[in-house]
Design a protein around this motif. Structure first.
Motif, PDB file in Angstrom:
ATOM      1  N   LEU A   1      -0.531   6.738   8.158  1.00  0.00           N
ATOM      2  CA  LEU A   1       0.261   6.362   6.981  1.00  0.00           C
ATOM      3  C   LEU A   1       0.318   7.518   5.998  1.00  0.00           C
ATOM      4  O   LEU A   1       1.357   7.814   5.409  1.00  0.00           O
ATOM      5  CB  LEU A   1      -0.389   5.169   6.291  1.00  0.00           C
ATOM      6  CG  LEU A   1       0.146   3.800   6.655  1.00  0.00           C
ATOM      7  CD1 LEU A   1      -0.544   2.750   5.826  1.00  0.00           C
ATOM      8  CD2 LEU A   1       1.647   3.747   6.422  1.00  0.00           C
ATOM      9  N   GLU A   2      -0.824   8.175   5.861  1.00  0.00           N
ATOM     10  CA  GLU A   2      -0.884   9.284   4.936  1.00  0.00           C
ATOM     11  C   GLU A   2       0.107  10.370   5.333  1.00  0.00           C
ATOM     12  O   GLU A   2       0.661  11.062   4.490  1.00  0.00           O
ATOM     13  CB  GLU A   2      -2.294   9.844   5.009  1.00  0.00           C
ATOM     14  CG  GLU A   2      -2.820  10.368   3.733  1.00  0.00           C
ATOM     15  CD  GLU A   2      -4.248  10.759   3.964  1.00  0.00           C
ATOM     16  OE1 GLU A   2      -4.501  11.954   3.966  1.00  0.00           O
ATOM     17  OE2 GLU A   2      -5.087   9.870   4.193  1.00  0.00           O
ATOM     18  N   ARG A   3       0.283  10.513   6.664  1.00  0.00           N
ATOM     19  CA  ARG A   3       1.223  11.509   7.150  1.00  0.00           C
ATOM     20  C   ARG A   3       2.674  11.090   6.971  1.00  0.00           C
ATOM     21  O   ARG A   3       3.577  11.869   7.194  1.00  0.00           O
ATOM     22  CB  ARG A   3       1.001  11.736   8.650  1.00  0.00           C
ATOM     23  CG  ARG A   3      -0.171  12.594   8.956  1.00  0.00           C
ATOM     24  CD  ARG A   3       0.066  13.923   8.304  1.00  0.00           C
ATOM     25  NE  ARG A   3      -1.108  14.758   8.387  1.00  0.00           N
ATOM     26  CZ  ARG A   3      -1.324  15.644   9.350  1.00  0.00           C
ATOM     27  NH1 ARG A   3      -0.444  15.812  10.284  1.00  0.00           N
ATOM     28  NH2 ARG A   3      -2.407  16.359   9.346  1.00  0.00           N
TER      29      ARG A   3
ATOM     30  N   PHE B   1       0.831  -1.194   0.000  1.00  0.00           N
ATOM     31  CA  PHE B   1       0.000   0.000   0.000  1.00  0.00           C
ATOM     32  C   PHE B   1       0.868   1.247   0.000  1.00  0.00           C
ATOM     33  O   PHE B   1       0.602   2.213  -0.687  1.00  0.00           O
ATOM     34  CB  PHE B   1      -0.925   0.001   1.200  1.00  0.00           C
ATOM     35  CG  PHE B   1      -1.836   1.184   1.215  1.00  0.00           C
ATOM     36  CD1 PHE B   1      -2.881   1.267   0.326  1.00  0.00           C
ATOM     37  CD2 PHE B   1      -1.622   2.230   2.090  1.00  0.00           C
ATOM     38  CE1 PHE B   1      -3.695   2.366   0.295  1.00  0.00           C
ATOM     39  CE2 PHE B   1      -2.442   3.342   2.074  1.00  0.00           C
ATOM     40  CZ  PHE B   1      -3.483   3.410   1.169  1.00  0.00           C
ATOM     41  N   PHE B   2       1.911   1.178   0.784  1.00  0.00           N
ATOM     42  CA  PHE B   2       2.766   2.347   0.943  1.00  0.00           C
ATOM     43  C   PHE B   2       3.411   2.739  -0.380  1.00  0.00           C
ATOM     44  O   PHE B   2       3.534   3.911  -0.702  1.00  0.00           O
ATOM     45  CB  PHE B   2       3.828   2.026   1.994  1.00  0.00           C
ATOM     46  CG  PHE B   2       4.574   3.229   2.450  1.00  0.00           C
ATOM     47  CD1 PHE B   2       3.911   4.216   3.157  1.00  0.00           C
ATOM     48  CD2 PHE B   2       5.915   3.378   2.189  1.00  0.00           C
ATOM     49  CE1 PHE B   2       4.586   5.336   3.588  1.00  0.00           C
ATOM     50  CE2 PHE B   2       6.596   4.495   2.612  1.00  0.00           C
ATOM     51  CZ  PHE B   2       5.926   5.476   3.311  1.00  0.00           C
ATOM     52  N   HIS B   3       3.796   1.721  -1.129  1.00  0.00           N
ATOM     53  CA  HIS B   3       4.520   2.040  -2.358  1.00  0.00           C
ATOM     54  C   HIS B   3       3.626   2.207  -3.574  1.00  0.00           C
ATOM     55  O   HIS B   3       4.022   2.830  -4.552  1.00  0.00           O
ATOM     56  CB  HIS B   3       5.572   0.975  -2.636  1.00  0.00           C
ATOM     57  CG  HIS B   3       6.724   1.061  -1.694  1.00  0.00           C
ATOM     58  ND1 HIS B   3       7.695   2.016  -1.787  1.00  0.00           N
ATOM     59  CD2 HIS B   3       7.035   0.343  -0.599  1.00  0.00           C
ATOM     60  CE1 HIS B   3       8.560   1.883  -0.809  1.00  0.00           C
ATOM     61  NE2 HIS B   3       8.173   0.871  -0.063  1.00  0.00           N
TER      62      HIS B   3
ATOM     63  N   LEU C   1       5.652   4.706  13.111  1.00  0.00           N
ATOM     64  CA  LEU C   1       4.616   4.646  14.143  1.00  0.00           C
ATOM     65  C   LEU C   1       3.619   3.535  13.823  1.00  0.00           C
ATOM     66  O   LEU C   1       3.182   2.800  14.715  1.00  0.00           O
ATOM     67  CB  LEU C   1       3.908   5.996  14.247  1.00  0.00           C
ATOM     68  CG  LEU C   1       2.839   6.099  15.330  1.00  0.00           C
ATOM     69  CD1 LEU C   1       3.429   5.795  16.694  1.00  0.00           C
ATOM     70  CD2 LEU C   1       2.214   7.468  15.343  1.00  0.00           C
ATOM     71  N   VAL C   2       3.294   3.404  12.545  1.00  0.00           N
ATOM     72  CA  VAL C   2       2.371   2.340  12.147  1.00  0.00           C
ATOM     73  C   VAL C   2       2.978   0.980  12.465  1.00  0.00           C
ATOM     74  O   VAL C   2       2.297   0.080  12.951  1.00  0.00           O
ATOM     75  CB  VAL C   2       2.032   2.452  10.657  1.00  0.00           C
ATOM     76  CG1 VAL C   2       1.224   1.249  10.210  1.00  0.00           C
ATOM     77  CG2 VAL C   2       1.263   3.724  10.415  1.00  0.00           C
TER      78      VAL C   2
END
Lengths: 631, 453, 167, 105
Positions: free
Chosen positions: B387-389, A189-191, B394-395
């Motif tokens: 996550l957006e930040r 998701f992050f990438h 932290l996640v």
């Protein structure tokens, strides 16, 4: 037609809710009919959905409802209909239906009958969510759901503490795997900013946003998830213990469906895995090691279900080996044939246990052939199928794994052949000790021996037929080409998973096929001489050890142990994996890891000493640190 | 405004009924009154009532939403623990204290002025100090009350210093005026120091490490029923106020403070979960679990500028329900076993009271964040915003500590499944049974209702 | 000029008697020292044109709150307190914490130059009783009313804790 | 920002901070609940000085009104606090906070 897919999970869910909330006054037969009827309807619907995929792959996303919408990210409940999911659908509902029917007979005397059928329905529901979900998030929901169901079903006879322990173990080990899956999902998701297969693999390949070590790590994390669910080293230890559940559970969850979720996930992510050579190698090696470990341990087990359990571990290992070599469709092929014959074998063993009044030790069986004719025939078919003797189902799928190994990696080829030989050996050992020879149990048991009721034998027969003919859906490429028999499954899955195209001449392929057959037959013959010719002696005979010793090349460190195992069959259950690997290494590791929090805890404990002044100090220190950021 | 009036009159009414010997009407009165408050919030919805136009409190939707949540949680709390109050005559006084505290809670979620914030906090806290110490003959309750009171007073004075500095820098107590100054002139050292000191006061109230140390002691020492209230209504109100502060007032400072929040949230998660694993007392364990949830909610406050406040409401409600249920079950379990609060006290609960065992299991799993329970969605909302930040670390801490949390929650669940010999049933009142059932259903239903958040 | 001397004098008294409060062994002296501090603070209020507040401060703190303290001390008959037992490192930590807090706070508040007044010229009448009353009963009417709930809660609580159990 | 001749806001903040820190130090040094309690009162008054000084700086009555509310709250806190203290004394026969360490870890 595709729209029907949203109905499929509804049937088992309704079945579950109905039995739980309204099932109290109903008779066991009614409950059984509702439970299996729900799955049957799901099966029929699955066939209808499946037909839409027959002529050319045509992936469709069926949106049910918008579920969560957050900025940049939303999850709908929607299902994916494509060849991979529909073929999984078919065998989940098909095999699931047969096992439901079988359970009606098997669990008939149990007081928790209603609960059992309801859990099975719930399990099928979550399994369907797992394979139908159109994103990793939906898959995760199903993934957790089947985990919970598995936990409840392993501990089904919860009054026995050992069962609870087994359930707990399965649950905890699976959580370790889940952690891997979560991390993998987070990385993807992050990438890429999405978890939907559609965006990742189909319409636009967002997956290409992953590269380098991000890609490798994401794939490895996903694989750790698969390791937990599909019992790969070192997270395999829960599966044999999971046999504490009722036998239909072992057949449905721990052989045919849930444990193959890992394979599904890797196959679904084939674009990611095939792009990452590192992860593929990890998958391949973990798979083959598991296959060997499972197969060697299975040699020495005396509990009929444990042999099958380790055999499952070993076969799952082979499937992962195939995945690791990039042969995704062949792994799926083996999943399907394995579902047929392993469900058959488990149900057959259930029938044997049923007849023996709960006895599971094969040393106290023997000669059941005449008492349980149908069970015997079907079990034999299952044994031949798993051993890889043509033309039964197991031969085709396993042979193709070996063929791929031959092309890709000679080490894998040798190891996979060894696993295959071991498989034939321990399966025939199981078969001979159980059904041939003379009866070794008590008189009382002998007196009570009886064939199982029709409701149990009919599923056996159906599965036996599938085990015989199931292999033709994937006829070997080169030979098939020469004989104008297409490899149907490969064509079917062509656009869904990455393909490994075998470039092999008819001659090579034929030789490999013959070689595999010969290996299987030799193993079978060794088992025959050991356990039939020498009769009962084989159980405790030392002499034969040496010949077996020769068969298993001395490469394996497990050999020495094997000596001991044969010498002391009474202790056979307390074996290598259980005595050394599990308590010493894995449990110890877990214990060491758990020391970390208690170590940190003792530091925090010193501060949390109950004194008011200490708490004030902590607050003031916190304030000072906060304010000092300003200076 | 109606909400405040009704609830404060209700508190006075309870006292009057107590004096007039009309004790058996007190409970119906409270139930009707609190339902009226929820009704009033629905009527007021969208009206943004601003009393006398003086910008002290504004009953916007944020305030009304939290008002209803606090009110419903208190109602559920009262209905599931009626037996605690009817056993001893003098305890009816406690109803009045709870209702006064609830008034403070309303102020805390509707204030638009730092003076109101302070008064709201105190109206909420002072009755809570008394409630924590309300078991007068119990040394532990005394100790809890004193620690709570003393550290609370200390935290209040730090908070006040912060407010004074912010006033000094901006010349106003109004949130919008402060926001204007922050947006136009930025924040200087004095301003930031004030904000950090206000933050310290809040961190104490909600239990963020390293200002959390009172939490386990007070939660353990206070009567279990009261602890249930502290971890639901009080914590919810504190976070409502906290979020509102950053939502309406200090929004521009989030850029600077977010990293501090993140560090403290991570610290809370680690400390709380590590300490929880070594606990032998279930009540103390739940206290640590509440600290770890405070870490999650702090992470929500950290994203106050981008997050929809409904997500915080969802978290508060979901955590409130789960923690209310677990403390309530713990109360009944220990009440029937001479106050035992270890894991062994839960042995055989499946047989001894299946409703309680079921509700407890659901609440623990919900707190652990396992789908399909509402706790999963609550954590998910927070994680997706973090996550957006870009606070990936932290996640990772959140996910890892959640995995640890499963371990200690399971210890209680396993204990409930362990059979024991000759254990009597644990009896509960009808309202308790119904209440627990409703809460259990809510825990599952809210998972699916997350779509509407 | 006189006011300047008054400021330094009052500050000295306030700080000195505050120190006396925390170091005195006899709690009665502590209370008396604190009252002296409060008088000094009231003096500061007076200097700052907050005459009404200064009066209220004396009445509330010296007249009510500190009397309550004194009353409790007398009732518990705490003429001398038992010696506090403290470990050395705890003392060290306390000194360090106090010193560091003083340091960071001073470092922060010395930056008053940041406060830029844009509104109006200082209005020296703001501490007069009529101005205070207008603000209190207009703008701050709601908190004023809410203070009654606060007091009621505190009163019920204090009575609850103090009354004998009806056991 | 001169509040008095040659006395600026800085001076008042200085006094206020010193009193505030004396309060904190008192809490850390003393074990007697009553003294610790008085230290909290001292801290509140330190805040009050700041507020009154700022009130003069800004020429507004708001901060002085806030000081009233702080006094109100302080009075309420004292009432409850002393009640808790009395109860503690009844049970433990001491006002030392050293005995309060039954709850820990």
């Amino acid at each position: 037609m595709e729209k029907l897919v949203s109905l499929i999970p509804v049937f088992p869910l309704v079945g579950f809710l109905y039995i739980i909330f309204l099932g109290k006054g109903l008779s066991k037969n009614t409950i059984g009919a509702i439970g299996s009827g729900a799955i049957f309807l799901a099966f029929i619907t699955s066939i209808l959905v499946f037909t839409t995929q027959l002529h050319g792959a045509n992936p469709t996303i069926v949106k049910v409802i918008d579920w969560i919408t957050t900025p940049k990210f939303d999850i709908d409940i929607s299902f994916i209909v494509d060849p991979l999911s529909t073929i999984y659908l078919l065998f989940i509902t098909g095999v699931g239906f047969l096992i439901h029917v079988y359970s009606i007979g098997y669990m008939h005397e149990d007081e928790g009958f209603n609960r059992f059928i309801a859990y099975l329905n719930l399990f099928v529901f979550f399994m369907l969510i797992l394979v139908l979900g159109d994103s990793y998030a939906m898959m995760f929901v199903g993934w957790e759901g089947v985990g919970v169901c598995s936990f409840m079903l392993i501990g089904f006879w919860y009054k026995d503490m050992a069962n609870n322990d087994a359930a707990k173990k399965a649950f905890i080990i699976n959580r370790i795997g889940d952690l891997g899956l979560i991390l993998g999902m987070c990385m993807i998701f992050f990438h890429t900013g999405t978890l939907r297969y559609d965006d990742l693999f189909i319409s636009e390949s967002a997956a290409s946003g992953l590269h380098g070590w991000d890609l490798h790590l994401a794939a490895i994390f996903l694989f750790i998830g698969a390791m937990g669910k599909s019992a790969q080293i070192p997270l395999h230890t829960w599966l044999p213990d999971a046999m504490a559940g009722p036998t239909p559970v072992s057949a449905l969850i721990h052989a045919a469906t849930m444990v193959t979720a890992g394979i599904y996930m890797v196959a679904r992510s084939s674009a990611i895995f095939s792009a990452s050579d590192v992860a593929s190698d990890v998958v391949m090696w973990a798979g083959i090691l598991t296959a060997i470990l499972g197969a060697t341990i299975a040699l020495t087990q005396n509990d009929i279900k444990k042999v099958l359990a380790y055999s499952t571990v070993s076969q799952l290992g082979l499937m992962f080996t195939a995945l690791g070599m990039g042969a995704y469709s062949i792994a799926v092929f083996h999943v399907i044939t394995h579902a047929f014959f392993k469900a058959l074998l488990f149900l057959g063993s259930g029938s044997v246990i049923h007849a023996m009044g709960g006895e599971q030790d094969i040393r106290r069986m023997g000669g059941l052939k005449s008492h349980l004719p149908i069970t015997h025939i079907t079990f034999l078919i299952g044994t031949i199928a798993i051993s890889g003797i043509p033309p039964l189902a197991g031969f085709f799928s396993k042979d193709q794994i070996i063929a791929v190994a031959f092309e890709e990696n000679m080490i894998m080829f040798v190891l996979a052949s060894v696993v295959s030989a071991l498989t034939a050996f321990y399966m025939f050992r199981l078969y001979f000790l159980t059904f041939r020879g003379s009866f070794r149990g008590t008189h009382e048991q002998e007196h009570h021996l009886h064939e199982s009721p029709k409701v149990m034998t009919i599923p056996l027969i159906v599965l036996a037929v599938l085990s015989i003919f199931g292999g033709f859906m994937g006829f070997p490429h080169a030979v098939g080409h020469a004989m104008h028999v297409p490899h149907w499954l490969d064509h079917f899955l062509e656009n869904t998973v990455e393909m490994e195209v075998l470039d092999m001449s008819v001659g090579t392929e034929s030789i490999l096929m013959i070689l595999a057959t010969v290996i299987a037959l030799i193993s079978m013959y060794i088992a025959y001489t050991k356990y039939m010719k020498n009769g009962e002696l084989a159980l405790e005979d030392d002499e034969i050890t040496s010949s077996t010793h020769q068969t298993l090349a001395s490469k394996y460190y497990i050999d020495e142990l094997y000596e001991k195992i044969i010498r002391r069959p009474v202790d056979a259950i307390a074996q290598f994996a259980r005595n050394v690997v599990e308590p010493k290494i894995i449990d110890e590791l877990v214990k060491q890891v758990s020391l970390i929090p208690s170590g940190l805890g003792s530091v925090a404990k010193a501060a949390q000493n109950g004194k008011l002044v200490m708490y004030v100090l902590a607050m003031i220190a916190g304030l000072i640190i906060l304010l000092s950021t300003l200076i | 405004m109606k909400e405040l009036v009704i609830t404060s009159l209700l508190g006075i009414g309870v006292l009057a009924f107590d004096i007039l010997k009309l004790r058996k009407f007190i409970l119906p009165l409270i139930v009707v009154g609190l339902l009226a408050v929820v009704g009033a919030s629905i009527v007021d919805w969208g009206m943004n009532e601003n009393l006398f136009g003086k910008n002290m409190i504004i009953m916007d939707n944020y305030a009304l939403g939290f008002t209803s949540i606090l009110c419903l949680l208190t109602l559920a709390w009262i209905l599931t623990s009626t037996d605690y109050f009817t056993n001893e005559i003098s305890r009816t006084d406690l109803y009045a204290l709870v209702l006064f505290a609830l008034c403070g809670g309303y102020v805390m979620c509707s204030y638009t002025n730092l003076v109101m914030l302070f008064i709201g906090i105190e109206i909420l806290s002072i009755p809570m100090y008394v409630l924590a110490a309300s078991n007068k003959r119990d040394m532990l309750s005394n100790e809890a009350g004193f620690k709570y009171f003393f550290l609370g007073a200390l935290a209040s004075s730090i908070l006040l210093f912060g407010i004074a500095l912010v006033y000094g820098a901006t010349g106003s107590f109004q949130l919008d005026a402060i926001k204007n100054v922050l947006a136009t002139a930025g924040s200087g050292t004095i301003m930031t120091a004030g904000i950090l000191m206000i933050f310290t006061g809040f961190a104490f109230k909600v239990g963020i490490a390293p200002f959390h140390m009172w939490t386990p002691d007070v939660y353990q020492g206070a009567p279990t029923v009261i602890t249930g209230l502290m971890s639901t209504m009080v914590k919810g109100a504190a976070f409502a106020a906290f979020f509102r502060l950053y939502y309406l007032g200090f929004t521009p400072t989030l850029e600077f403070t977010a990293s501090i929040f993140a560090v403290l949230a991570g610290l809370s998660l680690i400390v709380a979960n590590v300490m929880a694993t070594i606990q032998v007392n279930a009540k103390r364990l739940l206290a640590y679990s509440s600290i770890s949830h405070a870490g999650f909610m702090l992470a929500a406050v950290m994203t106050a500028d981008s997050m929809n406040p409904r997500m915080l409401m969802y978290y508060v409600l979901v955590y409130g329900i789960a923690s209310l249920t677990s403390f309530n079950v713990l109360y009944h379990v220990s009440k029937f076993q001479n106050g035992a609060e270890g894991f062994d006290a839960f042995k055989g609960l499946v047989k001894r009271n299946p409703v309680m065992a079921g509700a407890m299991t659901l609440s623990l799993l919900s707190m652990a964040g396992i789908p399909p329970l509402a706790g999963f969605m609550a954590k998910y909302f927070v994680i997706s915003h973090i996550l957006e930040r870009g606070y990936t670390w932290l996640v990772i801490i959140m996910v890892l500590t959640s995995a640890v949390a499963v371990y200690y929650y399971l210890r209680i669940i396993v204990s409930m499944l362990t059979p024991i010999e000759n254990a009597g049933r644990i009896v509960s009142t009808d309202s308790n049974r119904i209440g627990l059932l409703v809460l259990s259903i809510a825990m599952v239903a809210m998972f699916f209702l997350a779509a509407f958040v | 000029m006189l006011t300047e001397y008054a400021f330094w004098f009052l500050s000295f008294v306030a700080i000195f008697s505050a120190l006396a409060m925390i170091f005195s062994k006899n709690p009665v002296y502590s209370v008396l020292s604190l009252i002296l501090t409060f008088f000094a603070i009231a003096g500061h209020y007076f200097l700052l044109n907050a005459q009404f507040l200064a009066a209220v401060h004396i009445i509330v703190y010296a007249g009510a709150i500190m009397v309550l303290f004194l009353y409790v001390i007398m009732m518990l008959n705490l003429n001398r307190l038992e010696e506090d037992k403290k470990s050395t490192w705890m003392k060290f930590l306390s000194v360090a914490a106090g010193g560091l807090l003083l340091f960071v706070l001073l470092a922060v508040v010395k930056r008053t130059d940041e406060i830029t007044i844009t509104a109006q010229a200082a209005n020296s009448d703001c501490g007069l009783v009529e101005n205070l009353g207008k603000v209190l009963y207009n703008d701050y009417l709601l908190p004023f009313e809410l203070a009654s709930i606060l007091f009621l809660g505190a009163m019920v609580g204090a009575v609850y804790l103090s009354k004998k159990e009806l056991a | 920002m001169e509040l008095l001749p040659n006395v600026t806001m800085n001076h008042y903040l200085l006094v206020s901070v010193i009193l505030f820190v004396i309060g904190v130090a008192g809490i850390l040094f003393r074990r007697n609940a009553i003294i610790m309690f008085m230290c909290v009162e001292l801290m509140l008054n330190a805040v009050n000085i700041t507020l009154v000084a700022f009130s003069k700086v800004w020429g507004q009555s708001d901060a002085q009104v806030f000081v009233f509310f702080i006094m109100v709250v302080a009075a309420a806190e004292v009432a409850v606090g002393l009640a808790i203290l009395m109860m503690l004394y009844r049970n433990m026969h001491t006002t030392s906070t050293d005995v309060l360490d039954k709850l820990k870890w």
